[in-house]
Design a protein around this motif. Structure first.
Motif, PDB file in Angstrom:
ATOM      1  N   HIS A  64      14.297   3.145   6.334  1.00 40.24           N
ATOM      2  CA  HIS A  64      13.526   3.719   7.093  1.00 40.24           C
ATOM      3  C   HIS A  64      12.306   3.014   7.325  1.00 40.24           C
ATOM      4  O   HIS A  64      11.165   3.504   6.942  1.00 40.24           O
ATOM      5  N   PRO A  65      12.148   1.669   7.917  1.00 40.23           N
ATOM      6  CA  PRO A  65      10.835   0.879   8.105  1.00 40.23           C
ATOM      7  C   PRO A  65      10.199   1.715   9.570  1.00 40.23           C
ATOM      8  O   PRO A  65      10.645   2.365  10.062  1.00 40.23           O
ATOM      9  N   LEU A  66       8.872   1.332   9.235  1.00 41.35           N
ATOM     10  CA  LEU A  66       7.928   1.646  10.110  1.00 41.35           C
ATOM     11  C   LEU A  66       7.275   0.467  11.022  1.00 41.35           C
ATOM     12  O   LEU A  66       7.108  -0.592  10.588  1.00 41.35           O
ATOM     13  N   ALA A  67       7.035   0.590  12.231  1.00 38.18           N
ATOM     14  CA  ALA A  67       6.559  -0.443  13.101  1.00 38.18           C
ATOM     15  C   ALA A  67       5.628  -0.041  14.255  1.00 38.18           C
ATOM     16  O   ALA A  67       5.528   1.219  14.514  1.00 38.18           O
ATOM     17  N   VAL A  90       0.880  -1.394  -0.070  1.00 36.65           N
ATOM     18  CA  VAL A  90      -0.198  -0.124  -0.107  1.00 36.65           C
ATOM     19  C   VAL A  90       0.780   1.295   0.005  1.00 36.65           C
ATOM     20  O   VAL A  90       0.300   2.301  -0.005  1.00 36.65           O
ATOM     21  N   ASP A  91       2.154   1.223   0.113  1.00 36.43           N
ATOM     22  CA  ASP A  91       2.942   2.265   0.158  1.00 36.43           C
ATOM     23  C   ASP A  91       4.367   1.884  -0.551  1.00 36.43           C
ATOM     24  O   ASP A  91       5.070   0.877  -0.209  1.00 36.43           O
ATOM     25  N   ARG A  92       4.668   2.358  -1.877  1.00 34.32           N
ATOM     26  CA  ARG A  92       5.915   2.135  -2.331  1.00 34.32           C
ATOM     27  C   ARG A  92       7.106   2.621  -1.662  1.00 34.32           C
ATOM     28  O   ARG A  92       8.330   1.804  -2.198  1.00 34.32           O
ATOM     29  N   MET A  93       7.107   3.246  -0.751  1.00 32.90           N
ATOM     30  CA  MET A  93       8.278   3.494  -0.115  1.00 32.90           C
ATOM     31  C   MET A  93       8.478   2.364   1.149  1.00 32.90           C
ATOM     32  O   MET A  93       9.515   2.382   1.815  1.00 32.90           O
ATOM     33  N   GLN A  94       7.611   1.545   1.131  1.00 30.38           N
ATOM     34  CA  GLN A  94       7.510   0.416   2.305  1.00 30.38           C
ATOM     35  C   GLN A  94       7.354  -0.844   1.727  1.00 30.38           C
ATOM     36  O   GLN A  94       6.352  -1.244   1.591  1.00 30.38           O
ATOM     37  N   LEU A  95       8.493  -1.561   1.202  1.00 27.21           N
ATOM     38  CA  LEU A  95       8.312  -2.788   0.371  1.00 27.21           C
ATOM     39  C   LEU A  95       8.842  -3.848   1.378  1.00 27.21           C
ATOM     40  O   LEU A  95       9.625  -3.941   1.961  1.00 27.21           O
ATOM     41  N   GLY A  96       8.034  -5.267   0.951  1.00 26.95           N
ATOM     42  CA  GLY A  96       8.558  -6.266   1.756  1.00 26.95           C
ATOM     43  C   GLY A  96       9.654  -7.097   0.996  1.00 26.95           C
ATOM     44  O   GLY A  96      10.360  -7.937   1.798  1.00 26.95           O
TER      45      GLY A  96
END
Length: 433
Positions: free
Chosen positions: A124-127, A70-76
């Motif tokens: 810069h991951p978020l959690a 849902v966010d291209r800056m936060q990929l798995g």
């Protein structure tokens, strides 16, 4: 006098009507498997179209896409598709059209990785809370920033927006990924979620993020559009020999999972896809292929038997299905309503048609994947397996046939060419689906 030669169709051939009123044509549920076919722009490609057309031609009732972020800056993982807006609507429509041929359902799996985003693609991951990934693979992930309340609400909005676009593009359902150690699973787990606000502490609070995401997605797509949730039975690694009900010590466990499922049922979920494990405690830890399948069998059956008496919503049991006999047994016992499987379709794309139409009773034997060099196999075991299946999907996406004879070394070289060195860092190991 005439002989009755009527043949009773297999249980996997029976249609299933979901709570939202939609009917799927059979019980084959192609579970999510990261295709790794997107480029650096995170957009779907012609290879997605060809791959899903092949699978739709193969006879499955439901095809669930790999992770769509849902966010291209936060990929798995490298090669993830990301949908933030309508930039790629035309290609999404082509992908959905291909995946829905022959009356097949094609559902988009929507996801956010949280802290489970490799450092090679995200520094810069978020959690839910700060703190690095535990276990041997922690060094491959940057320490995440704890989400603010505003960021949490933004991610909820993103899930709903991606679901809205999926529906507009012609996908016939969505699956919210709340398992495998990704962001929603991180909120559910008291090991990962140490918040003290309304999103942390009690199970009700830890589950609030999932419920808020679900409610927002449901509002975005309406009451008659399938919304599924993939949920861990617990955060326990199968390879660890402990009672499955205990889960990872202090983590999300089976009793909590059942409570969450009941709440989702009350909210109107259409299907729950049962899985298990997290990144630091993965579902499976070998690359032994068929040998591991013979040892393990169908995954999560004990938990599915517990759930049977607790829920009325349809369940997809995913992992370990390799032959029609096991599928018929699980459906006949009532421990699942859909047969979740993925990796066999990377080798035998028309397996559903073979079973339903041709009466095929063979077993798909997944190969033992090896480079031929023990040190490399040990260093890249989980990555090696993922890479091999990505190579097979890439072949199908280029109009070629899968080739089980391909070795592990070729698979590693393939992913490096496709995605660079980032492909050799650990990613979510989903086990043998």
């Amino acid at each position: 006098m005439t002989n009755d030669t009527t043949v009773t169709p297999p249980l996997v051939a029976k249609p299933l009507t979901l709570p939202c009123g939609v009917t799927v044509k059979n019980r084959f549920y192609k579970s999510a498997m990261n295709e790794a076919l997107a480029g650096r722009d995170c957009a779907p490609t012609e290879a997605h179209v060809r791959l899903y057309r092949t699978w739709a031609n193969g006879g499955a009732g439901v095809l669930v896409t790999g992770n769509v972020m849902v966010d291209r800056m936060q990929l798995g993982e490298p090669g993830n598709v990301a949908v933030e807006g309508e930039r790629d609507l035309a290609m999404l429509r082509r992908w959905a059209a291909a995946g829905t041929e022959h009356g097949t359902h094609c559902w988009m799996q929507i996801n956010h990785p949280g802290r489970q985003s490799p450092i090679t693609i995200n520094r810069h991951p978020l959690a839910p809370s700060g703190g690095k990934v535990d276990g041997d693979y922690g060094r491959f992930f940057a320490e995440p920033t704890e989400l603010t309340s505003d960021q949490i609400h933004d991610i909820i909005r993103r899930f709903a927006n991606t679901a809205r676009i999926a529906k507009k593009a012609g996908f016939t359902g969505v699956e919210i990924h709340a398992a495998h150690g990704y962001l929603i699973n991180q909120f559910l787990s008291p090991l990962d979620n140490r918040r003290t606000d309304e999103y942390g502490g009690s199970l009700e609070n830890r589950a609030r993020f999932l419920f808020d995401v679900f409610d927002a997605v449901r509002e975005a797509v309406g009451p008659h559009f399938p919304v599924a949730v993939k949920l861990n039975s617990s955060d326990v690694p199968i390879a660890v020999k402990i009672n499955e009900r205990n889960g990872a010590p202090g983590g999300f466990n089976e009793e909590e999972s059942i409570w969450v499922m009941k709440q989702l049922e009350a909210r109107g979920v259409d299907l729950i896809d049962i899985s298990g494990g997290t990144y630091s405690k993965p579902v499976i830890q070998t690359n032994d292929g068929a040998a591991e399948d013979r040892r393990r069998g169908v995954y999560f059956t004990d938990f599915a038997r517990r759930v049977k008496g607790e829920l009325t919503v349809p369940v997809a049991l995913t992992g370990g299905f390799r032959c029609a006999a096991d599928m018929e047994r699980a459906l006949g016992e009532g421990i699942t309503q859909m047969i979740g499987f993925a990796r066999p379709l990377a080798i035998v794309p028309d397996m559903p048609n073979r079973i339903i139409r041709d009466g095929w009773r063979s077993t798909v034997a997944l190969p033992r994947i090896t480079t031929g060099i023990k040190a490399l196999d040990k260093a890249f075991g989980g990555i090696l397996v993922i890479s091999w299946f990505e190579l097979q999907m890439n072949r199908i996406g280029r109009g070629r046939r899968p080739d089980p004879r391909i070795g592990g070394m070729r698979a590693l070289l393939f992913v490096v060419r496709q995605h660079g060195p980032a492909a050799l860092t650990p990613r979510r190991r989903k086990g043998h689906q």
